[in-house]
Write a protein that holds these residues in place. Structure first.
Motif, mmCIF file in Angstrom:
data_model
loop_
_atom_site.group_PDB
_atom_site.id
_atom_site.type_symbol
_atom_site.label_atom_id
_atom_site.label_comp_id
_atom_site.label_asym_id
_atom_site.label_seq_id
_atom_site.Cartn_x
_atom_site.Cartn_y
_atom_site.Cartn_z
ATOM 1 N N TRP A 8 34.686 5.902 -27.472
ATOM 2 C CA TRP A 8 35.705 5.009 -26.940
ATOM 3 C C TRP A 8 35.992 5.293 -25.470
ATOM 4 C CZ3 TRP A 8 40.180 6.807 -24.829
ATOM 5 C CH2 TRP A 8 40.521 8.132 -25.115
ATOM 6 N N TRP A 9 35.882 6.548 -25.058
ATOM 7 C CA TRP A 9 36.199 6.892 -23.667
ATOM 8 C C TRP A 9 35.154 6.341 -22.700
ATOM 9 C CZ3 TRP A 9 32.809 10.075 -21.079
ATOM 10 C CH2 TRP A 9 31.894 10.758 -21.866
ATOM 11 N N LEU A 10 33.900 6.229 -23.140
ATOM 12 C CA LEU A 10 32.892 5.588 -22.282
ATOM 13 C C LEU A 10 33.201 4.108 -22.078
ATOM 14 C CD1 LEU A 10 29.586 7.153 -23.636
ATOM 15 C CD2 LEU A 10 30.647 7.529 -21.414
ATOM 16 N N ILE A 11 33.645 3.478 -23.147
ATOM 17 C CA ILE A 11 34.014 2.059 -23.053
ATOM 18 C C ILE A 11 35.235 1.904 -22.164
ATOM 19 C CG2 ILE A 11 34.718 0.043 -24.399
ATOM 20 C CD1 ILE A 11 33.135 1.266 -26.753
ATOM 21 N N LEU A 12 36.167 2.845 -22.250
ATOM 22 C CA LEU A 12 37.358 2.802 -21.395
ATOM 23 C C LEU A 12 36.985 2.941 -19.924
ATOM 24 C CD1 LEU A 12 40.437 2.640 -21.310
ATOM 25 C CD2 LEU A 12 40.466 5.136 -21.457
ATOM 26 N N ILE A 13 36.049 3.824 -19.618
ATOM 27 C CA ILE A 13 35.595 3.975 -18.230
ATOM 28 C C ILE A 13 34.963 2.680 -17.735
ATOM 29 C CG2 ILE A 13 33.916 5.162 -16.759
ATOM 30 C CD1 ILE A 13 34.491 7.694 -18.419
ATOM 31 N N ALA A 14 34.172 2.037 -18.590
ATOM 32 C CA ALA A 14 33.567 0.757 -18.216
ATOM 33 C C ALA A 14 34.644 -0.293 -17.958
ATOM 34 C CB ALA A 14 32.612 0.287 -19.299
ATOM 35 N N ALA A 15 35.693 -0.307 -18.774
ATOM 36 C CA ALA A 15 36.781 -1.263 -18.588
ATOM 37 C C ALA A 15 37.512 -1.021 -17.271
ATOM 38 C CB ALA A 15 37.754 -1.185 -19.761
ATOM 39 N N ILE A 16 37.716 0.249 -16.930
ATOM 40 C CA ILE A 16 38.389 0.573 -15.670
ATOM 41 C C ILE A 16 37.546 0.117 -14.490
ATOM 42 C CG2 ILE A 16 39.144 2.493 -14.210
ATOM 43 C CD1 ILE A 16 39.980 3.906 -16.854
ATOM 44 N N LEU A 17 36.250 0.331 -14.563
ATOM 45 C CA LEU A 17 35.363 -0.129 -13.488
ATOM 46 C C LEU A 17 35.350 -1.650 -13.386
ATOM 47 C CD1 LEU A 17 32.385 2.344 -13.917
ATOM 48 C CD2 LEU A 17 34.091 2.310 -12.093
ATOM 49 N N MET A 18 35.386 -2.327 -14.525
ATOM 50 C CA MET A 18 35.426 -3.795 -14.503
ATOM 51 C C MET A 18 36.741 -4.295 -13.914
ATOM 52 S SD MET A 18 33.606 -4.670 -18.105
ATOM 53 C CE MET A 18 33.401 -6.412 -17.809
ATOM 54 N N THR A 19 37.827 -3.584 -14.172
ATOM 55 C CA THR A 19 39.113 -3.947 -13.594
ATOM 56 C C THR A 19 39.085 -3.765 -12.080
ATOM 57 O OG1 THR A 19 40.220 -3.262 -15.624
ATOM 58 C CG2 THR A 19 41.587 -3.492 -13.663
ATOM 59 N N ALA A 20 38.465 -2.685 -11.621
ATOM 60 C CA ALA A 20 38.337 -2.462 -10.177
ATOM 61 C C ALA A 20 37.503 -3.568 -9.537
ATOM 62 C CB ALA A 20 37.704 -1.100 -9.915
ATOM 63 N N ASN A 21 36.466 -4.006 -10.216
ATOM 64 C CA ASN A 21 35.634 -5.096 -9.714
ATOM 65 C C ASN A 21 36.449 -6.394 -9.617
ATOM 66 O OD1 ASN A 21 33.346 -6.509 -8.909
ATOM 67 N ND2 ASN A 21 32.800 -7.003 -11.024
ATOM 68 N N ALA A 22 37.269 -6.668 -10.622
ATOM 69 C CA ALA A 22 38.118 -7.863 -10.585
ATOM 70 C C ALA A 22 39.126 -7.762 -9.441
ATOM 71 C CB ALA A 22 38.834 -8.042 -11.917
ATOM 72 N N TYR A 23 39.650 -6.568 -9.190
ATOM 73 C CA TYR A 23 40.606 -6.378 -8.099
ATOM 74 C C TYR A 23 39.952 -6.640 -6.745
ATOM 75 C CZ TYR A 23 43.894 -4.162 -4.943
ATOM 76 O OH TYR A 23 44.752 -3.925 -3.918
ATOM 77 N N VAL A 24 38.727 -6.176 -6.580
ATOM 78 C CA VAL A 24 38.007 -6.413 -5.329
ATOM 79 C C VAL A 24 37.790 -7.912 -5.129
ATOM 80 C CG1 VAL A 24 35.776 -6.094 -4.185
ATOM 81 C CG2 VAL A 24 36.925 -4.158 -5.240
ATOM 82 N N LYS A 25 37.454 -8.613 -6.185
ATOM 83 C CA LYS A 25 37.267 -10.066 -6.084
ATOM 84 C C LYS A 25 38.587 -10.765 -5.745
ATOM 85 C CE LYS A 25 33.342 -10.177 -9.198
ATOM 86 N NZ LYS A 25 32.355 -10.136 -8.178
ATOM 87 N N TYR A 26 39.696 -10.266 -6.312
ATOM 88 C CA TYR A 26 41.009 -10.825 -6.012
ATOM 89 C C TYR A 26 41.363 -10.622 -4.543
ATOM 90 C CZ TYR A 26 46.059 -11.285 -5.877
ATOM 91 O OH TYR A 26 47.322 -11.644 -5.539
ATOM 92 N N LYS A 27 41.113 -9.424 -4.034
ATOM 93 C CA LYS A 27 41.406 -9.152 -2.630
ATOM 94 C C LYS A 27 40.560 -10.027 -1.710
ATOM 95 C CE LYS A 27 44.002 -6.448 -1.382
ATOM 96 N NZ LYS A 27 45.419 -6.668 -1.060
ATOM 97 N N LYS A 28 39.314 -10.304 -2.122
ATOM 98 C CA LYS A 28 38.440 -11.180 -1.340
ATOM 99 C C LYS A 28 39.001 -12.603 -1.294
ATOM 100 C CE LYS A 28 33.685 -12.860 -1.286
ATOM 101 N NZ LYS A 28 32.404 -12.843 -2.021
ATOM 102 N N ILE A 29 39.537 -13.073 -2.411
ATOM 103 C CA ILE A 29 40.144 -14.407 -2.457
ATOM 104 C C ILE A 29 41.374 -14.448 -1.548
ATOM 105 C CG2 ILE A 29 41.385 -16.025 -3.940
ATOM 106 C CD1 ILE A 29 39.539 -15.135 -6.218
ATOM 107 N N GLU A 30 42.214 -13.421 -1.634
ATOM 108 C CA GLU A 30 43.416 -13.381 -0.809
ATOM 109 C C GLU A 30 43.070 -13.314 0.674
ATOM 110 O OE1 GLU A 30 46.714 -13.702 -1.632
ATOM 111 O OE2 GLU A 30 45.810 -14.325 -3.519
ATOM 112 N N LYS A 31 42.036 -12.584 1.035
ATOM 113 C CA LYS A 31 41.613 -12.497 2.432
ATOM 114 C C LYS A 31 41.136 -13.851 2.920
ATOM 115 C CE LYS A 31 38.574 -10.176 5.603
ATOM 116 N NZ LYS A 31 37.160 -10.149 5.790
#
Length: 64
Positions: A36-59
């Motif tokens: 489960w912890w490997l899946i959690l790490i993947a989820a955290i990385l996917m969240t970071a990727n979504a955040y980067v895309k959000y910041k790109k939209i805001e910029k």
């Protein structure tokens, strides 16, 4: 489709995928699986990727 719309679609799909992976991590944790912890790490990385895309939209919005 305009580039801004495509960026928004990319953000929404990234966010939805991250949420689904968080649910998967929780289900694996509740069943007592040890990966489960490997899946959690993947989820955290996917969240970071979504955040980067959000910041790109805001910029892009602020550049207009």
């Amino acid at each position: 489709m305009r580039k801004n719309n495509l960026d928004q679609l990319e953000f929404y799909t990234s966010l939805a995928s991250a949420i689904l992976v968080y649910v998967l991590a929780y289900l694996q944790y509740s069943k007592g699986k040890e990966v489960w912890w490997l899946i959690l790490i993947a989820a955290i990385l996917m969240t970071a990727n979504a955040y980067v895309k959000y910041k790109k939209i805001e910029k892009n919005k602020s550049d207009l």
